[in-house]
Scaffold this active site. Sequence first.
Site, short mmCIF file in Angstrom:
data_model
loop_
_atom_site.label_atom_id
_atom_site.label_comp_id
_atom_site.label_asym_id
_atom_site.label_seq_id
_atom_site.Cartn_x
_atom_site.Cartn_y
_atom_site.Cartn_z
N CYS A 1 0.81 -1.22 0.00
CA CYS A 1 0.00 0.00 0.00
C CYS A 1 0.84 1.27 0.00
CB CYS A 1 -0.94 0.00 1.20
SG CYS A 1 -0.13 -0.40 2.77
N HIS B 1 -3.32 6.09 4.88
CA HIS B 1 -1.92 6.25 5.25
C HIS B 1 -1.41 7.63 4.81
CE1 HIS B 1 -2.06 2.17 6.32
NE2 HIS B 1 -1.31 1.62 5.39
#
Length: 344
Positions: free
Chosen positions: A137, A250
């Site tokens: 990711c 994130h």
Amino acid sequence: MNQQFLLPNRPLTVAILGSSGAVGKELLALLEERSFPIERLILLASHRSAGEVQNFCGKKLIVQETTQESFKNVDLVLASAGGSISRKWKDTIKREGAVMIDNSSAYRMDENVPLVVPEVNPADLSKHKGLISNPNCTTILLALVLSPLNRHIPIKRIVVSTYQSASGAGALAMEELEKLSQEVLDGKTPKSKVLPYSLAFNLFLHNSPLQSNNYCEEEMKMVNETRKILGAPELPLTATCVRVPVLRAHSEAVNIEFEKPFPVKEAYEILEFAPGVELLEDFEKNRFPMPQDVTGRDPISVGRIREDISNPNALELWLCGDQIRKGAALNAVQIAELLLPRKS
């Protein structure tokens, strides 16, 4: 792209392996949202999740336990159940003739398996032999920014620090963060069971295993995967990854050194039109991307682009992206879309 690398030119039979997890559920939603051409959808998971009911295009689908028979007559498998599960079923999937897009780390560094971010290196898909890896990711988010800048002025070195939400550890970690945060507010002492330490009003260095060089596995994924995606095997890159008490999405602080000075104005002009990227900043109000800006959304947000006062050839920037969406499920679906035959 050569026809032999494409999916069949008809509505497809698609299986989601790991359909009960956070990424699996996001895959389900995205396939519906993006009108992916599906004739039949099969939801697969472990025996613990078998029997769950999920909705797709107005129909109720029952999650099935994964068996040797699960992949018969399947065209495409979207796998998001972890490396051990991907390794367990890879040969069966290949034997049945399905294309597997794998969200785990199991095959990312295999030289025979393309590691793809569609906006960055779509041509690598032509090398696939039935298996394509979805990057980590944090790597996906970083590559979306690095690639267009690197095409303009070659990158010499990257230093990145990540601030990774509970979503990166899955649905159970997200649930635990909510539960333990309430416990702290109630005056109790939180005790974590999913993660090694409580994330409630806390943070800790990423809990993936430490390697012999004292970098954790997550940090080395960023180093090695970024090099592979950009086609730069010697690219100097160092990373520090941190778990933070954010539910979803994130963030990354990135320092990029180029071979020569990179005017900030030119960086803006490039990133403004970079696919998958949006600019979000207001220097007067000290307002820059936050996880809540990108949660549930496709683009990654970039802001606070500035010259590095310690290095005339370097830029600093900040980015945020939804880990479950572009950092996992969306990237996998976009890969699958590139494998669809083009309409004449």
